[in-house]
Design a protein around this motif. Sequence first.
Motif, PDB file in Angstrom:
ATOM      1  N   MET A   1      25.446  59.205  58.943  1.00  0.00           N
ATOM      2  CA  MET A   1      26.879  59.441  59.165  1.00  0.00           C
ATOM      3  C   MET A   1      27.599  59.467  57.819  1.00  0.00           C
ATOM      4  O   MET A   1      27.347  58.632  56.954  1.00  0.00           O
ATOM      5  CB  MET A   1      27.475  58.341  60.060  1.00  0.00           C
ATOM      6  N   VAL A   2      28.506  60.410  57.658  1.00  0.00           N
ATOM      7  CA  VAL A   2      29.225  60.567  56.407  1.00  0.00           C
ATOM      8  C   VAL A   2      30.486  59.717  56.425  1.00  0.00           C
ATOM      9  O   VAL A   2      31.296  59.799  57.360  1.00  0.00           O
ATOM     10  CB  VAL A   2      29.594  62.045  56.166  1.00  0.00           C
ATOM     11  N   ASN A   3      30.655  58.890  55.410  1.00  0.00           N
ATOM     12  CA  ASN A   3      31.860  58.075  55.265  1.00  0.00           C
ATOM     13  C   ASN A   3      32.782  58.749  54.252  1.00  0.00           C
ATOM     14  O   ASN A   3      32.409  58.926  53.091  1.00  0.00           O
ATOM     15  CB  ASN A   3      31.499  56.661  54.791  1.00  0.00           C
ATOM     16  N   LEU A   4      33.957  59.132  54.702  1.00  0.00           N
ATOM     17  CA  LEU A   4      34.888  59.833  53.842  1.00  0.00           C
ATOM     18  C   LEU A   4      35.759  58.844  53.074  1.00  0.00           C
ATOM     19  O   LEU A   4      36.179  57.823  53.613  1.00  0.00           O
ATOM     20  CB  LEU A   4      35.771  60.770  54.668  1.00  0.00           C
ATOM     21  N   ASP A   5      36.001  59.167  51.816  1.00  0.00           N
ATOM     22  CA  ASP A   5      36.807  58.319  50.955  1.00  0.00           C
ATOM     23  C   ASP A   5      38.079  59.067  50.567  1.00  0.00           C
ATOM     24  O   ASP A   5      38.113  59.809  49.586  1.00  0.00           O
ATOM     25  CB  ASP A   5      36.001  57.929  49.704  1.00  0.00           C
ATOM     26  N   THR A  65      32.916  62.441  49.958  1.00  0.00           N
ATOM     27  CA  THR A  65      31.912  62.092  50.981  1.00  0.00           C
ATOM     28  C   THR A  65      31.092  60.861  50.601  1.00  0.00           C
ATOM     29  O   THR A  65      30.204  60.455  51.355  1.00  0.00           O
ATOM     30  CB  THR A  65      30.964  63.277  51.199  1.00  0.00           C
ATOM     31  N   ARG A  66      31.340  60.309  49.413  1.00  0.00           N
ATOM     32  CA  ARG A  66      30.636  59.131  48.899  1.00  0.00           C
ATOM     33  C   ARG A  66      29.155  59.387  48.637  1.00  0.00           C
ATOM     34  O   ARG A  66      28.372  58.445  48.516  1.00  0.00           O
ATOM     35  CB  ARG A  66      30.801  57.939  49.857  1.00  0.00           C
ATOM     36  N   LYS A  70      24.917  57.775  45.956  1.00  0.00           N
ATOM     37  CA  LYS A  70      23.523  57.848  46.382  1.00  0.00           C
ATOM     38  C   LYS A  70      22.651  58.698  45.470  1.00  0.00           C
ATOM     39  O   LYS A  70      21.433  58.689  45.618  1.00  0.00           O
ATOM     40  CB  LYS A  70      23.459  58.406  47.808  1.00  0.00           C
TER      41      LYS A  70
END
Length: 254
Positions: A1-5, A65-66, A70
């Motif tokens: 799941m993509v965590n938006l910043d 997208t943070r 990674k």
Amino acid sequence: MVNLDLRSLTLPVGIIRMFEVVLTCISFSLVASAGHVLSTHWDWCMFTWCFCCFFSLFILIMEFTRFSAKVPISWDDFTTAFAVLATLMCFTSSIIYPTFFTCPTCYRQIAATVSSLLCFGLYVGEVVLARLRPGGEISGFLSTVPGLLKILETLLACIIFTSLDPARFLFHPGLQWCVAVYSLCFIFALVIIFLTVGQLLSLFPFSFDKLLTVYNILATMMYMTAMVIWPLYSFENNPRPVPCSPVPGTIWLW
């Protein structure tokens, strides 16, 4: 799941990057609409704006997208290196393009030049914001003076390559040596930058600082020979440029 910043877009550096994307896009769109010109200088300017637009957008997306946390590289070093390189590239393009392709009635070219100058100012602002971290700590090698000089070295090599005339150096061993010097130093500088960004310096069985010192000494000596040889061969029997009209009381020296 993509965590938006969302915060990455509201920070000053994020806002600056969004303006960079828009203005670089405007620059190459205006120049492209004015028509293609068969010139390495035109190609360099277009490459500069496309390159800067793509990577500014890439950095925005990665941080939004943070995914930047990674990737197996030094992200701070990467963004700093890009900001410095983009600053220098936009600066050179903002000088080269109006010098060769702008006239008083070339409105699209003038607008592209103004947009490029604004991009240059924005990238300067990004360098100021990104180079020094809280507390005044330098983020990595590419944020130090030697690292910044490595980036400048690669840029100047690119400018030299775009200005070379293959018809002149193909038959002159002296000029071929100079091109070899520019090429070798350019390649080694790129390798050093990639190793730094990729955090691969720990793989060296010896001190990276000592390797850098040895490289700098050899590169300095090679560049010194090129500084002497290039004018001797490049200016020999060089004809007067076609647009160059003689001024009364002056002579063409070569």
